[in-house]
Every structure is written in structure tokens, then in C-alpha cells.
Motif scaffolding. Structure first.
Motif, PDB file in Angstrom:
ATOM      1  N   LEU A 269     -22.638  -2.691  45.499  1.00  0.00           N
ATOM      2  CA  LEU A 269     -22.862  -3.872  46.333  1.00  0.00           C
ATOM      3  C   LEU A 269     -24.219  -4.522  46.116  1.00  0.00           C
ATOM      4  N   ASN A 270     -25.229  -3.745  45.770  1.00  0.00           N
ATOM      5  CA  ASN A 270     -26.580  -4.289  45.626  1.00  0.00           C
ATOM      6  C   ASN A 270     -26.838  -4.920  44.259  1.00  0.00           C
ATOM      7  N   ASP A 271     -25.891  -4.838  43.343  1.00  0.00           N
ATOM      8  CA  ASP A 271     -26.078  -5.342  41.980  1.00  0.00           C
ATOM      9  C   ASP A 271     -25.030  -6.419  41.706  1.00  0.00           C
ATOM     10  N   CYS A 275     -21.040  -6.092  40.913  1.00  0.00           N
ATOM     11  CA  CYS A 275     -20.049  -6.694  41.805  1.00  0.00           C
ATOM     12  C   CYS A 275     -19.036  -7.507  41.020  1.00  0.00           C
ATOM     13  N   ARG A 276     -19.517  -8.238  40.046  1.00  0.00           N
ATOM     14  CA  ARG A 276     -18.607  -9.040  39.224  1.00  0.00           C
ATOM     15  C   ARG A 276     -17.614  -8.131  38.495  1.00  0.00           C
ATOM     16  N   LYS A 277     -18.093  -7.014  37.966  1.00  0.00           N
ATOM     17  CA  LYS A 277     -17.206  -6.076  37.291  1.00  0.00           C
ATOM     18  C   LYS A 277     -16.175  -5.508  38.261  1.00  0.00           C
ATOM     19  N   ALA A 278     -16.611  -5.305  39.502  1.00  0.00           N
ATOM     20  CA  ALA A 278     -15.709  -4.733  40.508  1.00  0.00           C
ATOM     21  C   ALA A 278     -14.738  -5.764  41.054  1.00  0.00           C
ATOM     22  N   GLY A 279     -15.007  -7.044  40.779  1.00  0.00           N
ATOM     23  CA  GLY A 279     -14.112  -8.089  41.266  1.00  0.00           C
ATOM     24  C   GLY A 279     -14.422  -8.566  42.660  1.00  0.00           C
ATOM     25  N   ILE A 280     -15.685  -8.469  43.093  1.00  0.00           N
ATOM     26  CA  ILE A 280     -16.059  -8.982  44.404  1.00  0.00           C
ATOM     27  C   ILE A 280     -17.178  -9.991  44.249  1.00  0.00           C
ATOM     28  N   LYS A 281     -17.344 -10.816  45.275  1.00  0.00           N
ATOM     29  CA  LYS A 281     -18.247 -11.946  45.200  1.00  0.00           C
ATOM     30  C   LYS A 281     -19.537 -11.678  45.957  1.00  0.00           C
ATOM     31  N   PHE A 282     -20.662 -12.095  45.376  1.00  0.00           N
ATOM     32  CA  PHE A 282     -21.948 -12.077  46.060  1.00  0.00           C
ATOM     33  C   PHE A 282     -21.964 -13.219  47.068  1.00  0.00           C
ATOM     34  N   THR A 294     -10.539 -18.525  54.753  1.00  0.00           N
ATOM     35  CA  THR A 294     -11.195 -17.979  53.573  1.00  0.00           C
ATOM     36  C   THR A 294     -10.752 -16.532  53.373  1.00  0.00           C
ATOM     37  N   LYS A 295     -10.442 -16.191  52.141  1.00  0.00           N
ATOM     38  CA  LYS A 295      -9.980 -14.843  51.831  1.00  0.00           C
ATOM     39  C   LYS A 295     -10.799 -14.293  50.672  1.00  0.00           C
ATOM     40  N   GLY A 296     -11.000 -13.005  50.681  1.00  0.00           N
ATOM     41  CA  GLY A 296     -11.702 -12.405  49.560  1.00  0.00           C
ATOM     42  C   GLY A 296     -12.442 -11.145  49.952  1.00  0.00           C
ATOM     43  N   ILE A 297     -13.057 -10.551  48.976  1.00  0.00           N
ATOM     44  CA  ILE A 297     -13.830  -9.330  49.139  1.00  0.00           C
ATOM     45  C   ILE A 297     -15.247  -9.657  48.682  1.00  0.00           C
ATOM     46  N   PHE A 298     -16.225  -9.421  49.561  1.00  0.00           N
ATOM     47  CA  PHE A 298     -17.570  -9.915  49.332  1.00  0.00           C
ATOM     48  C   PHE A 298     -18.616  -8.819  49.466  1.00  0.00           C
ATOM     49  N   SER A 299     -19.702  -8.978  48.720  1.00  0.00           N
ATOM     50  CA  SER A 299     -20.941  -8.264  48.985  1.00  0.00           C
ATOM     51  C   SER A 299     -21.821  -9.234  49.763  1.00  0.00           C
ATOM     52  N   GLU A 300     -21.993  -8.967  51.066  1.00  0.00           N
ATOM     53  CA  GLU A 300     -22.678  -9.914  51.946  1.00  0.00           C
ATOM     54  C   GLU A 300     -24.130  -9.506  52.153  1.00  0.00           C
ATOM     55  N   ASP A 301     -25.025 -10.488  52.076  1.00  0.00           N
ATOM     56  CA  ASP A 301     -26.451 -10.254  52.234  1.00  0.00           C
ATOM     57  C   ASP A 301     -26.776  -9.874  53.673  1.00  0.00           C
TER      58      ASP A 301
END
Length: 509
Positions: A269-271, A275-282, A294-301
Motif C-alpha cells: 500500500l505504501n508503494d 500498488c499498480r502491480k497489485a491492481g489498485i489505485k493510489f 465509484t467502485k474500485g480498490i484503493f490505497s488511500e492516503d
């Protein structure tokens, strides 16, 4: 004289046309995720991208003398930035101004657009709001009327992408000659004079969308961004690390965390690249404030790191085998944050933080999420609360533990039909331990135990119901619908362990 005038006019028009397709300093471009600002120095153009978090992405372009509005990518010294746009150094970049559209398009060797960014006067926040709004619109409408981008297309399975580009062509009368509709791109002459489809006329939007869909289909699954529309084929998905776990998230999924797995989500999550490799969005802070659909899997700040935020998923089961644990490092983030989700089940897992936090960040956070079930889990601090639920319906927790949290056991706001059955709550502190606001209803604890906690036990604005519960508490208990003889105010609130009950992870395996 007339010939000279015509010649001068043509030269003037050519000059205006060239200027009209020249990138200028200060131009801003949005690709669905990143907002780029332009700096021009002679023939060199730098696109400085930001995602709203520390750091950014730089794209370097070089103006060519071949055609107006034509550039080439010159990221030889920073090729890693091109991974965000699925491109390679030397690929062509066009500034397109056609039919009211103003955008940059990176094209591969075959001439197909692989990435676009539209010219915009807006800031990043407004651009993302517009992007979120696009997800609420019918896909069929967008295919004709809106220039899509990689961020938007990344949410769809390849099956859905095939249907989308087939719809574009079918709308113009394209007649597929093969039962395998996927092979039409390999037929290089389908649009040439002489065949049955020669009269197809695509708008610039449709033409570019078709190319972007084609490019998205060509990306290997392991490199694609999050795909939430896919349904897993066959049985459960087995995972044993943060990368495989995050990749497995999706609708209609059963994820099995393999025996003795210790998964630290912060490893990914911190990189942003991970995250891109894992298929999730920053993403920036505040996803619970974005559009409902809105739908998706996110790494949220968050304040001291990033948390996993899951939006719009349904029918997801996460189950651990023996001795499985999922943790995060940031003190102010949830281990799991679910927003606008339905029918989620978590079982036989230990969930917690590696460090103690205050003010924000519990173990499980729920926002407008319904039919959420926690079974045989151990939720431990040092999150502020074990569970924080806002505007949720149908939350159940069974045979589970909430312990060692720094602010309290749970916080319920606007939650209905909440049931805790055979759960233990101990060593939590130090404010309102069970907070329930006036908008909640039907909150019930059955065969639960409360012990060794410090603070006001039931900080409620309504009456909660206790059935066959065992309560050992030295301080104020608050208002409950229960028999007073289940409250033992003489309990010695020391470090003695509770008598073991067969609940929590591994108890029923």
C-alpha cells in the motif's frame, strides 16, 4: 496577384493550424488519474504529473518537424515513468484538435492510441470528481460521447471490453464474419474499399475509444489495474502475501488466506509502483466523500501512511486457514475500510496494527456498507476502535474478539440491525467503549462478555439490548436494556486473563 494571395492565405492557414496544435507552457492535461502541467523549452516539452501525494511523474516529449502537433516520447533516462502510460521511449505523441476534442494521444508502433489525456482548465480535485461522475453514466452513452481513458477502462474485465468495442462497430453496421468476434483486429482489410464494411465512419471519439479498448485488452492481466467487474472462475483463490491478496480482491470472490500467513498490507500500500502491480489505485484522503457509485480498490492516503479502501464491491468472502494474520503499519489507518459495499464476509482472521494509534484508525471501518458479517475473528489494537460503522445495515459479529483498542470497542453511527453473538470484549480503553448514536436501531449483544475494559462502557444515545451477557466493569456502565445482575461492578480490573472460551480464529477448525 490572386495566385499570390491564395498562396499567402494557405501559408497563413498552415501557420495557424500548426500553432493550434502546439503544446504551450501552462497547459494542463488529465488522464483519469494524473494531472499533468506543461513546461515548454524550445522543442522540448515536459509534462509534470501529480496524483495528489508526494512525488510525481515526468513525461518528456520532443517536437518533430514532420507534422503539426506531433511529438515523440523521450524518457530514455526515466523509462519507469512510462509504465504509468503503457508506453515506450520513441513512441509518437499527437496533439489532437478535432471535432471539438483537445487531447494528447500516445500511439504505439502500429499507430493505435494507448493513452490519452484531455486538455483541462480544472484542478486535480475537480478532474477526479468528473472522472468519478463518469462511472455513474451508462457505458453505451460514453462510447459515443465521451473520450475514455485508461483509468476508466481499467475497471472492466476483458470480456466486457470486447463487448464495448463490438458495440461501437455494430452501431455503424459492421457485420462480423466470424463466430470469434475477438479476431477482427487481426483482419487488416476489414475497413478497405471493396468489402461489406467499407462505409463505416467513426467519429474521433469512437475511433480513439476503439483504439484505447484494444490497447487495454492487450495488457497482460498481471499488469492491469484493478478489475472489479470480473467474476472469479471456479473455486476459491488462495493467497499468502500482500500482493496476491490485493490482486485477488473483487466481486463474487472467495479468498482463502493460507495457513500461517502473516500479511502486512503496508508492504504494497505504501508503494505506488507496487500498488499498480497489485491492481489498485493510489488515492488522496477522503474517498468516503466521492460519488456514491465509484467502485474500485484503493490505497488511500492517511496521516502516517496508507490504508486499504474497498469501494462498491459485493459478494466477497475472505477466510483464513489456521494461524493467519493481516496487519497494517500506519497508526491512523484502518486495516480494512469498506465503502458502499454489500454482502461481505470475513472469518477466521486476526486483524490489527503493528503500532498503537490515536484519534483515527480502527481495525474495520464501514461506510454505507450492508450485510457485513465477521465470524471467528480477533480484532486487536492498537486501532482506536475495533469497529467503526456509519450508515450501515445488517452488521453481525459472531464468535469473535475485540481487544486492546486505544479508544474503545466500537463506534456505531446511523447503523441498523446490528448483532453481536458470543463475542468477548476486553482490555479496551479509555473513552466511550461502546458508542451508539441516536440514529441507530436494533443493536443487540447476545451471550457476550465484557471485562478488563476502562471507561464508560455504554456511551449510547439509545437503549441497547443485552441478552445472557456477562459484564465485569468497575466504572460507569451506561444505559442498557438488561437485567442489572449481569453487571458485576466489583470486578478487579487487573491484568488477569479471561477464562478461555472457544471463540476467535481457529476455534472451529
Amino acid at each position: 496577384m490572386r495566385r499570390i494571395f491564395i498562396l499567402m492565405t494557405l501559408l497563413l492557414l498552415a501557420t495557424i493550424g500548426g500553432q493550434a496544435q502546439t503544446i504551450a507552457t501552462g497547459n494542463k492535461w488529465f488522464d483519469g488519474s494524473i494531472l499533468y502541467k506543461t513546461k515548454v523549452e524550445g522543442t522540448k516539452v515536459t509534462l509534470m504529473g501529480t496524483t495528489g501525494v508526494e512525488g510525481g511523474y515526468m513525461l518528456y516529449l520532443e517536437k518533430t518537424g514532420n507534422k503539426p502537433g506531433e511529438y515523440v516520447l523521450d524518457n530514455r533516462n526515466q523509462p519507469e515513468a512510462l509504465s504509468m502510460v503503457n508506453a515506450k521511449p520513441g513512441w509518437r505523441v499527437n496533439y489532437v484538435r478535432q471535432e471539438g476534442m483537445y487531447f494528447l494521444a500516445i500511439r504505439n508502433r502500429a499507430g493505435d492510441a494507448v493513452w490519452v489525456a484531455t486538455l483541462t482548465p480544472d484542478n486535480l480535485k475537480d478532474c477526479r470528481a468528473q472522472q468519478a461522475d463518469s462511472r455513474t453514466k451508462p457505458v453505451s452513452f460514453l462510447l459515443q460521447n465521451w473520450l475514455m481513458n485508461s483509468d476508466y477502462l481499467s475497471q472492466f474485465s476483458k470480456k466486457k471490453l470486447r463487448l464495448m468495442r463490438n458495440e461501437i462497430l455494430a452501431r455503424h453496421g459492421y457485420r462480423f464474419q466470424s463466430a470469434d468476434l475477438n479476431d477482427y483486429f487481426s483482419k487488416q482489410d476489414w475497413y478497405k474499399p471493396g468489402n461489406n464494411n467499407a462505409n463505416i465512419k467513426l467519429s474521433i471519439i469512437e475511433q480513439t475509444n476503439l483504439q484505447l479498448i484494444k490497447s487495454e485488452e492487450a495488457i497482460p492481466d498481471a499488469q492491469r489495474t484493478y478489475v472489479i467487474e470480473d467474476e472469479a472462475d471456479g473455486g476459491p483463490i488462495y493467497v499468502n502475501n500482500a500482493m496476491s491478496f490485493l490482486k485477488a480482491l473483487g466481486n463474487n470472490r472467495t479468498i482463502i488466506v493460507e495457513e500461517s500467513s502473516y500479511i502486512n498490507l503496508s508492504d504494497v500500500l505504501n508503494d505506488e509502483d507496487e500498488c499498480r502491480k497489485a491492481g489498485i489505485k493510489f488515492a488522496s484522503y477522503g474517498l468516503n466523500e466521492v460519488a456514491k457509485n465509484t467502485k474500485g480498490i484503493f490505497s488511500e492516503d492517511e496521516s502516517d501512511g496508507r490504508q486499504l479502501t474497498i469501494m462498491g464491491l459485493h459478494d466477497l468472502t475472505i477466510r483464513g486457514e489456521r494461524n493467519t494474520q493481516i496487519v497494517v503499519e500506519p497508526r491512523y489507518s484502518f486495516v480494512f475500510s469498506f465503502i458502499n459495499c454489500e454482502k461481505i464476509s470475513i472469518s477466521n482472521l486476526t486483524l490489527g496494527h503493528t503500532n498503537e494509534g490515536y484519534c483515527e484508525g480502527g481495525v474495520i471501518g464501514l461506510e454505507k456498507t450492508n450485510q457485513f458479517n465477521i465470524t471467528s475473528c480477533d480484532l486487536y489494537g492498537c486501532g482506536t476502535y475495533g469497529i467503526v460503522a456509519n450508515e450501515c445495515n445488517g452488521l453481525t459479529m459472531e464468535n469473535s474478539i475485540i481487544r486492546d483498542c486505544s479508544y474503545g470497542i466500537m463506534e456505531l453511527r446511523g447503523a441498523d440491525m446490528v448483532t453481536f453473538n458470543r463475542c468477548d470484549f476486553y482490555r479496551n480503553r479509555e473513552y466511550g467503549l461502546v458508542f451508539v448514536d441516536a440514529e441507530c436501531s436494533f443493536v443487540t449483544f447476545s451471550d457476550c462478555r465484557f471485562a478488563q475494559n476502562k471507561g464508560l462502557l455504554f456511551a449510547t444515545n439509545i437503549t441497547v439490548k443485552l441478552e445472557d451477557c456477562e459484564v465485569h466493569h468497575q466504572g460507569e456502565t451506561g444505559q442498557t436494556e438488561s437485567e442489572l445482575d449481569c453487571i458485576n461492578t466489583e470486578w478487579e480490573n487487573d491484568d488477569n486473563e479471561l477464562e478461555h472460551r472457544a471463540i476467535g480464529p481457529d476455534a472451529n477448525i
